[in-house]
Motif scaffolding. Structure first.
Motif, PDB file in Angstrom:
ATOM      1  N   GLY A 164      95.227-135.185  47.552  1.00 10.92           N
ATOM      2  CA  GLY A 164      94.461-134.949  48.774  1.00 10.92           C
ATOM      3  C   GLY A 164      93.105-134.341  48.466  1.00 10.92           C
ATOM      4  N   PHE A 165      93.086-133.408  47.523  1.00 11.64           N
ATOM      5  CA  PHE A 165      91.846-132.780  47.130  1.00 11.64           C
ATOM      6  C   PHE A 165      90.893-133.800  46.505  1.00 11.64           C
ATOM      7  N   GLY A 166      91.411-134.689  45.662  1.00  2.87           N
ATOM      8  CA  GLY A 166      90.607-135.737  45.026  1.00  2.87           C
ATOM      9  C   GLY A 166      90.039-136.694  46.060  1.00  2.87           C
ATOM     10  N   LEU A 167      90.829-137.021  47.074  1.00  8.09           N
ATOM     11  CA  LEU A 167      90.374-137.929  48.113  1.00  8.09           C
ATOM     12  C   LEU A 167      89.252-137.292  48.929  1.00  8.09           C
ATOM     13  N   VAL A 168      89.354-136.030  49.219  1.00  4.63           N
ATOM     14  CA  VAL A 168      88.320-135.318  49.969  1.00  4.63           C
ATOM     15  C   VAL A 168      87.022-135.289  49.160  1.00  4.63           C
ATOM     16  N   CYS A 169      87.109-135.018  47.874  1.00  2.83           N
ATOM     17  CA  CYS A 169      85.909-134.967  47.000  1.00  2.83           C
ATOM     18  C   CYS A 169      85.256-136.338  46.897  1.00  2.83           C
ATOM     19  N   ALA A 170      86.042-137.379  46.751  1.00  3.67           N
ATOM     20  CA  ALA A 170      85.495-138.731  46.644  1.00  3.67           C
ATOM     21  C   ALA A 170      84.794-139.114  47.935  1.00  3.67           C
ATOM     22  N   THR A 171      85.369-138.791  49.073  1.00  6.97           N
ATOM     23  CA  THR A 171      84.769-139.115  50.355  1.00  6.97           C
ATOM     24  C   THR A 171      83.439-138.374  50.510  1.00  6.97           C
ATOM     25  N   PHE A 172      83.414-137.119  50.135  1.00  4.92           N
ATOM     26  CA  PHE A 172      82.193-136.338  50.216  1.00  4.92           C
ATOM     27  C   PHE A 172      81.100-136.940  49.331  1.00  4.92           C
ATOM     28  N   ALA A 173      81.437-137.390  48.128  1.00  6.59           N
ATOM     29  CA  ALA A 173      80.461-137.975  47.201  1.00  6.59           C
ATOM     30  C   ALA A 173      79.888-139.271  47.769  1.00  6.59           C
ATOM     31  N   VAL A 174      80.726-140.091  48.384  1.00  7.11           N
ATOM     32  CA  VAL A 174      80.256-141.360  48.953  1.00  7.11           C
ATOM     33  C   VAL A 174      79.312-141.080  50.125  1.00  7.11           C
ATOM     34  N   VAL A 175      79.666-140.154  50.985  1.00  2.00           N
ATOM     35  CA  VAL A 175      78.831-139.829  52.131  1.00  2.00           C
ATOM     36  C   VAL A 175      77.496-139.262  51.665  1.00  2.00           C
ATOM     37  N   ALA A 176      77.494-138.395  50.684  1.00  2.00           N
ATOM     38  CA  ALA A 176      76.254-137.800  50.171  1.00  2.00           C
ATOM     39  C   ALA A 176      75.379-138.890  49.556  1.00  2.00           C
ATOM     40  N   GLY A 177      75.947-139.810  48.791  1.00  2.00           N
ATOM     41  CA  GLY A 177      75.186-140.893  48.176  1.00  2.00           C
ATOM     42  C   GLY A 177      74.571-141.802  49.208  1.00  2.00           C
ATOM     43  N   LEU A 178      75.308-142.159  50.239  1.00  2.00           N
ATOM     44  CA  LEU A 178      74.780-143.023  51.295  1.00  2.00           C
ATOM     45  C   LEU A 178      73.663-142.317  52.064  1.00  2.00           C
ATOM     46  N   THR A 179      73.795-141.038  52.251  1.00  2.00           N
ATOM     47  CA  THR A 179      72.760-140.287  52.962  1.00  2.00           C
ATOM     48  C   THR A 179      71.468-140.271  52.147  1.00  2.00           C
ATOM     49  N   ILE A 180      71.576-140.005  50.868  1.00  2.00           N
ATOM     50  CA  ILE A 180      70.382-139.972  50.001  1.00  2.00           C
ATOM     51  C   ILE A 180      69.764-141.355  49.918  1.00  2.00           C
TER      52      ILE A 180
END
Length: 185
Positions: free
Chosen positions: A8-24
């Motif tokens: 669950g922790f890994g899934l949360v981190c991966a989701t955060f990384a994808v959202v941050a990349g798309l925002t940038i």
């Protein structure tokens, strides 16, 4: 106390990384056009590269010339000195009617030929590295030494000495010209 689930922790981190990349990526602007170098910088670079290449080539040529001069001038006195010594032995034997006159004549002639061969070989090995004026002086010595060897072989007690003396003067002049043209050691 509840332990964090690693999945669950890994899934949360991966989701955060994808959202941050798309925002940038969404905030970035794309610049239209073709990338070209700065013309002034390019011209300066080409000039500097050409001058550096020319300097390196010039440096290699200068080093090769110095080596060719040192090699040829360094071996010249000892190579030709043996021929002079053997020739003088022959002249002394000739002048004193020595019984070993013929063997000294043949030794002198072959030694002069050997000296000419060694000097010629050095000039040929140096190729274009040897300055042309110095190469010409070495070449003149080679021709003069071969002529003297030929005239020496012709000598008998009754042969005229004029051609031998002329050839001997030519060798001496050629040796002196080379010695004067070579750097002093």
């Amino acid at each position: 106390m509840k332990v964090l689930d690693p999945r669950g922790f890994g899934l949360v981190c991966a989701t955060f990384a994808v959202v941050a990349g798309l925002t940038i990526a969404g905030c970035a602007n794309r610049v239209e056009g073709v990338a070209n170098p700065n013309a002034a910088d390019l011209a300066a670079y080409k000039t500097e590269a050409a001058s550096s290449s020319a300097a390196a080539t010039s440096s290699r040529k200068a080093a090769a010339q110095t080596q060719a001069i040192n090699d040829n001038c360094g071996q010249f006195p000892s190579t030709t000195g043996v021929g002079v010594s053997k020739y003088n032995d022959f002249i002394n034997a000739h002048d004193s009617n020595a019984p070993d006159y013929a063997s000294k004549r043949d030794t002198a002639a072959s030694t002069l030929d050997e000296a000419a061969e060694r000097v010629e070989s050095g000039v040929n090995s140096a190729s274009d590295s040897l300055p042309s004026d110095l190469a010409a002086k070495f070449t003149e010595y080679v021709a003069a030494a071969r002529l003297l060897a030929s005239e020496t072989r012709k000598m008998t007690y009754t042969a005229p000495v004029g051609p031998l003396n002329d050839a001997s003067r030519r060798v001496n002049d050629a040796r002196n010209a080379v010695r004067e043209a070579c750097p002093k050691r």
